[in-house]
Design a protein around this motif. Sequence first.
Motif, PDB file in Angstrom:
ATOM      1  N   THR A  88      42.340  36.158  49.795  1.00  0.00           N
ATOM      2  CA  THR A  88      40.907  35.973  49.561  1.00  0.00           C
ATOM      3  C   THR A  88      40.404  37.012  48.567  1.00  0.00           C
ATOM      4  OG1 THR A  88      40.284  37.443  51.383  1.00  0.00           O
ATOM      5  CG2 THR A  88      40.582  35.108  51.908  1.00  0.00           C
ATOM      6  N   SER A  89      39.318  36.674  47.901  1.00  0.00           N
ATOM      7  CA  SER A  89      38.630  37.600  46.999  1.00  0.00           C
ATOM      8  C   SER A  89      37.152  37.249  47.005  1.00  0.00           C
ATOM      9  CB  SER A  89      39.203  37.496  45.580  1.00  0.00           C
ATOM     10  OG  SER A  89      38.923  36.225  45.028  1.00  0.00           O
ATOM     11  N   ILE A  90      36.365  37.984  46.250  1.00  0.00           N
ATOM     12  CA  ILE A  90      34.920  37.729  46.206  1.00  0.00           C
ATOM     13  C   ILE A  90      34.641  36.374  45.579  1.00  0.00           C
ATOM     14  CG2 ILE A  90      32.723  38.535  45.267  1.00  0.00           C
ATOM     15  CD1 ILE A  90      33.834  41.358  45.354  1.00  0.00           C
ATOM     16  N   MET A  91      35.423  35.996  44.574  1.00  0.00           N
ATOM     17  CA  MET A  91      35.150  34.779  43.823  1.00  0.00           C
ATOM     18  C   MET A  91      35.816  33.542  44.410  1.00  0.00           C
ATOM     19  SD  MET A  91      33.126  35.781  41.556  1.00  0.00           S
ATOM     20  CE  MET A  91      33.062  34.233  40.685  1.00  0.00           C
ATOM     21  N   SER A  92      36.930  33.686  45.147  1.00  0.00           N
ATOM     22  CA  SER A  92      37.652  32.502  45.608  1.00  0.00           C
ATOM     23  C   SER A  92      38.536  32.837  46.797  1.00  0.00           C
ATOM     24  CB  SER A  92      38.509  31.936  44.481  1.00  0.00           C
ATOM     25  OG  SER A  92      39.548  32.843  44.151  1.00  0.00           O
ATOM     26  N   VAL A  93      38.978  31.776  47.450  1.00  0.00           N
ATOM     27  CA  VAL A  93      40.007  31.855  48.492  1.00  0.00           C
ATOM     28  C   VAL A  93      41.197  31.038  48.003  1.00  0.00           C
ATOM     29  CG1 VAL A  93      40.598  31.367  50.887  1.00  0.00           C
ATOM     30  CG2 VAL A  93      38.274  32.070  50.306  1.00  0.00           C
TER      31      VAL A  93
END
Length: 489
Positions: A263-268
Amino acid sequence: MNNPLIFGFALVAVDVVIWRCTTPKNEVARLLVRLCIYAAFSALLFGSGLSPFSQAPYEDSKPLHVLGQVLEIIWWLMGARLLSLALDTLLLPQTWRRQRLFSDVFGAVVFLAAVVAALGFVLELPVRGLVATSGALAIVLGLAIQSTLSDVFAGIVINTTEPYHIGNWVIIDGVEGKVLEMNWRATHLLTSQGNIVIVPNAVAAKAKITNNSRPSALHGVTLMLEITPEARPSVVLAALERALAGVRAVIADPAPYAIVKRTSIMSVTYEATAYVDDMGKKLAVTNELFDLCYRQLQAAGVELKPLGVGYSPSSPSLAQQTDPRVALLRRVEIFAALTAEELQRLAPMLSRRSYERGDTVVTPDKVLGHLTIVDSGVLSVVAEDASGPVEVTRLGPGDALGEFGLLAGMPARVTISALTSATVYQLKKEDLTPLLKDKPDVAREMCQMLSRRQDTLGKLGTPTPVAQSEQSIFQWLLDGMKKLHDLTF
């Protein structure tokens, strides 16, 4: 006195003809014939006093002496060649023979020994001094060709451990391709772009090697999908599992799966993995799985958008503003000729229906009076043949069934059941008739589109006319449509 020389060179000529003309065609038979010729050649030399372990006679005739020396040297070289061929043909495994490394190295050693023996026995040169000199020369040459020697010894290690064979699809040092050749210096790979990449054996021996052809009946297909973090993971995973279930070529054991990778801030990032039993199926399954993931995610309400676009709850997207039934109709191929207004007219007439896993949607020989469009889930189409029931295809979101019953009153002689829980929308024949009467061009385009899909006729068990041309099927469908919907155009 000349007869032994004449017969000797005649036997050598026969051996050369057999070698160059590859006669007989069988490799073992050809080797046996050449061994018989060599045995006759040896008997001729030793019986006439032309011993390969001493100088040739005929000291009083210089030409005959030279010819005798030549025959004795040929005896050593021919023996070295036949020895290497016998090892290659009779003793080496088939995989080693295709790779040529061992036969080439052994042949070089045997020929070198034959040359030294011929120099010592036939020409009576001081071999000890020659060997000592060649040892010093070998050290100099070894330092000069150090990298080449490392490739040779690395090739021996590769051929011994056999991490791959000719014909395997491998990844060596980041290069993926099919192994075309393995020789004493390098491995030749044919990439998917049609290029030849030569990987030195020294590099291959040190690199991480992935052999995609082993095991032979199990090959993985993995997709990495980046989804907006606004989508609930359980919804995304369920959609991906339905997509995996929709690919007929995927094997059941080991079972396909979908997981959250990171996971990241912009996408999973999600990973969908499936397995096939043939390397040749990977490309088609990968493309089909990508398409099914897109359709199942869209059907689950997961918005597919550029990940760099920010989320604004107060500004609904175009997909949210559009009636989902209109979007579903737009994905059906036979409605591609309809305008937005015509789709808006048909959308309220769609009725929604749900099926649980294992429910029967269509039974054989039933003429469907409605068009069924898959909104979510996976349906299995099974036909009967001489060997019993056979699954012919699977249907996912956007796929339609019953077009031929809706347009021409033709039965679908198959059983269609829900492979997973599924939701479909149905459009009755009576709801489509007014549109076809008002828009005869649309009716023709629908028949024209279906006539191009001859494979669908076979998959759904629909009887077709004897003539299989596109024009005959089009006319057949058009006549059936006119009769069913009472059209007069």
